[in-house]
Every structure is written in structure tokens, then in C-alpha cells.
Motif scaffolding. Structure first.
Motif, PDB file in Angstrom:
ATOM      1  N   GLU A 299      -5.207  -7.722  12.497  1.00 21.39           N
ATOM      2  CA  GLU A 299      -5.271  -9.171  12.332  1.00 21.39           C
ATOM      3  C   GLU A 299      -5.675  -9.547  10.914  1.00 21.39           C
ATOM      4  N   ASN A 300      -6.297  -8.607  10.218  1.00 21.31           N
ATOM      5  CA  ASN A 300      -6.875  -8.935   8.917  1.00 21.31           C
ATOM      6  C   ASN A 300      -6.274  -8.163   7.750  1.00 21.31           C
ATOM      7  N   LEU A 301      -5.748  -6.967   8.000  1.00 17.80           N
ATOM      8  CA  LEU A 301      -5.190  -6.140   6.938  1.00 17.80           C
ATOM      9  C   LEU A 301      -3.714  -5.901   7.179  1.00 17.80           C
ATOM     10  N   THR A 302      -2.962  -5.734   6.088  1.00 19.85           N
ATOM     11  CA  THR A 302      -1.514  -5.576   6.158  1.00 19.85           C
ATOM     12  C   THR A 302      -1.112  -4.216   5.617  1.00 19.85           C
ATOM     13  N   ASN A 303      -0.357  -3.482   6.415  1.00 20.21           N
ATOM     14  CA  ASN A 303       0.083  -2.158   6.010  1.00 20.21           C
ATOM     15  C   ASN A 303       0.931  -2.221   4.743  1.00 20.21           C
ATOM     16  N   GLY A 304       0.592  -1.383   3.783  1.00 19.58           N
ATOM     17  CA  GLY A 304       1.344  -1.306   2.541  1.00 19.58           C
ATOM     18  C   GLY A 304       0.935  -2.312   1.498  1.00 19.58           C
ATOM     19  N   GLU A 305       0.121  -3.302   1.889  1.00 15.77           N
ATOM     20  CA  GLU A 305      -0.326  -4.325   0.947  1.00 15.77           C
ATOM     21  C   GLU A 305      -1.830  -4.254   0.702  1.00 15.77           C
ATOM     22  N   THR A 306      -2.608  -4.270   1.753  1.00  7.69           N
ATOM     23  CA  THR A 306      -4.064  -4.210   1.593  1.00  7.69           C
ATOM     24  C   THR A 306      -4.656  -2.923   2.151  1.00  7.69           C
ATOM     25  N   VAL A 336      -5.839  -1.323  -4.155  1.00  5.80           N
ATOM     26  CA  VAL A 336      -7.143  -1.714  -4.704  1.00  5.80           C
ATOM     27  C   VAL A 336      -7.135  -3.193  -5.079  1.00  5.80           C
ATOM     28  N   ARG A 337      -6.112  -3.615  -5.792  1.00  5.09           N
ATOM     29  CA  ARG A 337      -6.029  -5.000  -6.261  1.00  5.09           C
ATOM     30  C   ARG A 337      -5.924  -5.979  -5.085  1.00  5.09           C
ATOM     31  N   ASN A 338      -5.027  -5.701  -4.157  1.00  8.22           N
ATOM     32  CA  ASN A 338      -4.846  -6.608  -3.024  1.00  8.22           C
ATOM     33  C   ASN A 338      -6.031  -6.569  -2.064  1.00  8.22           C
ATOM     34  N   GLY A 339      -6.615  -5.400  -1.915  1.00  5.44           N
ATOM     35  CA  GLY A 339      -7.777  -5.286  -1.042  1.00  5.44           C
ATOM     36  C   GLY A 339      -8.962  -6.072  -1.567  1.00  5.44           C
ATOM     37  N   ARG A 340      -9.183  -6.008  -2.865  1.00  4.05           N
ATOM     38  CA  ARG A 340     -10.274  -6.769  -3.465  1.00  4.05           C
ATOM     39  C   ARG A 340     -10.023  -8.274  -3.330  1.00  4.05           C
ATOM     40  N   ALA A 341      -8.788  -8.705  -3.535  1.00  2.00           N
ATOM     41  CA  ALA A 341      -8.463 -10.126  -3.380  1.00  2.00           C
ATOM     42  C   ALA A 341      -8.684 -10.584  -1.940  1.00  2.00           C
ATOM     43  N   LEU A 342      -8.313  -9.729  -0.978  1.00  2.00           N
ATOM     44  CA  LEU A 342      -8.527 -10.068   0.428  1.00  2.00           C
ATOM     45  C   LEU A 342     -10.014 -10.194   0.727  1.00  2.00           C
TER      46      LEU A 342
END
Length: 368
Positions: A299-306, A336-342
Motif C-alpha cells: 500500500e505504501n511502496l512501489t516495486n521498482g520505484e521505491t 535511494v532517491r525515490n525512497g528518501r522522497a517517499l
């Protein structure tokens, strides 16, 4: 806790109290510390209703918590009773505390963290299911980590939909802190932060590491946490990867931050989860995540993006994901970049504390 004259006290009942490890302990400290620093008019105490050591000692701890709650109520200070609940016997203790809160006419929040809540109810004895239903329906507010649990409480338990709120966990911002000093000789590799058990997919991780070694890729891995440590140490030796695996046992908060600062990726191939604090801490620290689409993770994380998501128990998928995270720098940088933004958008502590305060305000401040 700040003892201001008009401070309204939130009593947080959480196993292990303020010093507890694990997700519930971390969330309890985050709420308590956040209330103190938010200028909300609330203060907090964290109470341990279970205690450490022998499980037969919990009634003594429980009675001590009841006495503390009565003392706070008698001083007209107790405004909200916030109960951190997981599953199984946790519902017995929290159900009794809820009854005390109702008797004192103090609003009660039931905050659900149990990854196995649904199977516990489905497979539990009739008396336990009755206790769970009564406790959930009796709370003034149920906080759940995702829609899967909201649907369960509303559709299966028949909880009042107006009394069930989704609030994802938050984490302290580890990325805003100075990076820890690396250990001498440390090799950047994978990190697992978990109580080691079959539910966490530890055996599958070890099998994947063995497969990668057969391919010629050695991946040093730190397995940090208590649980069945000796079982998995022996399994690593049997698979011929003992030299790749470091088993630390239980680690404290400072050590968790140090290990995250050295990790190339966090891996958590669990069969069941809520919304693990280890994942949120990794996102905040700029550490890419390999996990499974269980609980409220998808529900919160996206495979391949975050993050990279693999199916629970699928060693082939896990091997592919670990190979990618260890060898593909472009992928790792994107995660790393998308995870930090999330993290900044959804899991930062400031907005979380504001949401909790709004829930308390909605319930009222207890006895005048």
C-alpha cells in the motif's frame, strides 16, 4: 514527561515500556517524545503491562500499571489511554486495560501492530475470538496500519467504521543525522533487522545467498536481531556461507543506526508483516529495500520505484533482486532517491504526531 499544570497525560501501554526494542517500542517512544516537543498540551508516560523475564510475572507488572493509571486519574491528569496491541495474549492484557479505562471514563485508543492479527483471529479458539471482538468494538478508536486491517475490523469484527482509522507508522529521520563511523574492516553488504524466525524468511535469505555464491557473487550479510539465532547460524554453515553471515543477536538503537549507515541494502523477505519500522528507517537513511508485498507494504511502496518486492518464499525472485541491488548502481541510486522522497512525504514524524494529536483532540481530554 513534562509536569506542566495543564498538561493532559496520555498513558501508552506498550510491552517493555520505554526501553523496549521492536516496532511497538519504537512507535511508543516516537509518540511520547513527539507529544513533548509539539506544544500540543499533551504529555505521555509509557507503561509496561507485561514485563520481562518469566511470562508468569506479567500479572505483577499489570497490577502496577493499573495502580499508576488510577493515580493519574485521581489527580485529574489522565486524558487518553493508548494501548499498543499485537495479537494472541496481548488482547487479554489490553482488553483488561480497556475495561479499566472504560470504568474510569477515559477515552481508549487501540493501536494495532500485529502482523498475524487476521490469522490469529481466524484460527484462534472461540474464547480468544470473543475477547478480540469485545476489545476491538469497545475501543473509542482503533488505529490500523493499512486498509487490509481496516477492512478486517469493519467487515469481520463488525467494528464501527467511524472508529477505525488508517495511520501508517512513521520513523525518526536518520538521514538528517551525521553518518556513523564505519567499523574497521566492514564490508558493505546486506542487512536484515528482525527477530529471526521462519516468518521473517530467514531460511529463504540464506538459500538465496548460497545460490549467489554458486554464481560467483559473494554477498556479506548482517543478520541483526534475536530469535532463533543458533538455528540459522547452523543453517548458514550447512549451506557453506558461514563466512558471509554475521549474526549479532539483539542490537540497541545506536547499533541499528550504525548498521544502517554501513548497509548496501536492507532485506526483509517476510511472510507476514505490518509496516516494519526497519523499512521506514532504511528509507530515511537512504538505504534501498528488498521486501515482500505483505501487510501494508504494497500500500505504501512501489516495486521498482521505491523498493524491490519479491513474493514470500520465492527464492528465485529473491536471488534476482539481491543480484540487482548488489550490481546495478543505477537501480540502487533510483531506489535511494525515490525512497528518501517517499519517506519525507509519508513517513516523517512531524505530520504523524499532528495526526495523533488530532485523534486525541477528537476523543476529548478526559475528566475535567
Amino acid at each position: 514527561m513534562t509536569e506542566g499544570r495543564r498538561t493532559r497525560i496520555v498513558a501508552i501501554a506498550s510491552p517493555g515500556g520505554r526501553s523496549a526494542g521492536g516496532g511497538m517500542g519504537t512507535v511508543s517512544r516516537l509518540i511520547a517524545d513527539g507529544l513533548e516537543g509539539a506544544g500540543s498540551g499533551y504529555g505521555a508516560v509509557i507503561l509496561d503491562p507485561r514485563g520481562a523475564g518469566s511470562p508468569w510475572l506479567w500479572p505483577a507488572f499489570f497490577l502496577g500499571v493499573c495502580g499508576r493509571l488510577g493515580w493519574l486519574w485521581a489527580r485529574a491528569r489522565l486524558s487518553v489511554l493508548h494501548l499498543q496491541v499485537s495479537e494472541r495474549s496481548s488482547f487479554i492484557r489490553k482488553g483488561l486495560l480497556l475495561a479499566l479505562g472504560r470504568a474510569l471514563r477515559v477515552p481508549v485508543v487501540l493501536h494495532h501492530h500485529g502482523a498475524e492479527l487476521i490469522p490469529t483471529y481466524a484460527g484462534g479458539p472461540r474464547w480468544l475470538r470473543a475477547i478480540m471482538r469485545r476489545t476491538i468494538r469497545g475501543a473509542d478508536l482503533n488505529i490500523v496500519l493499512g486498509d487490509v486491517w481496516r477492512r478486517f475490523l469493519v467487515e469481520e469484527i463488525a467494528a464501527d467504521p467511524a472508529k477505525v482509522v488508517v495511520l501508517a507508522n512513521a520513523s525518526a529521520d536518520l538521514g538528517s543525522r551525521s553518518p556513523p563511523e564505519p567499523s574497521q574492516g566492514a564490508r558493505p553488504g546486506l542487512l536484515m533487522l528482525a527477530n529471526l524466525s521462519p516468518r521473517k524468511g530467514v531460511g529463504e535469505l540464506l538459500a538465496a545467498l548460497a545460490r549467489l555464491r554458486e554464481e560467483g557473487l559473494d554477498v556479506p550479510t548482517m543478520l541483526a536481531g534475536g530469535g532463533e539465532v543458533e538455528r540459522y547460524r547452523a543453517e548458514a554453515a550447512r549451506l557453506g556461507i558461514a563466512d558471509l553471515c554475521t549474526f549479532t543477536g539483539w542490537v540497541g538503537r545506536a547499533e541499528v543506526e550504525r548498521l544502517l549507515g554501513q548497509a548496501r541494502a536492507l532485506v526483509l523477505p517476510s511472510y507476514e508483516e505490518g509496516l516494519p519500522m526497519a523499512i521506514l528507517e532504511a528509507l530515511s537513511a537512504g538505504v534501498p529495500v528488498v521486501a515482500t508485498p505483505v501487510g501494508s507494504i504494497p500500500e505504501n511502496l512501489t516495486n521498482g520505484e521505491t523498493c524491490l518486492l519479491v513474493q514470500p518464499g520465492n527464492v528465485d525472485e529473491l536471488v534476482s533482486a539481491l543480484r540487482a541491488i548488489m550490481t546495478d548502481e543505477h537501480l540502487r541510486e533510483r531506489l535511494v532517491r525515490n525512497g528518501r522522497a517517499l519517506f519525507e512525504k509519508r513517513f516523517a514524524p512531524g505530520a504523524y504526531i499532528q495526526a495523533v494529536v488530532a485523534m486525541y483532540d477528537r476523543l476529548g481530554a478526559g475528566r475535567p
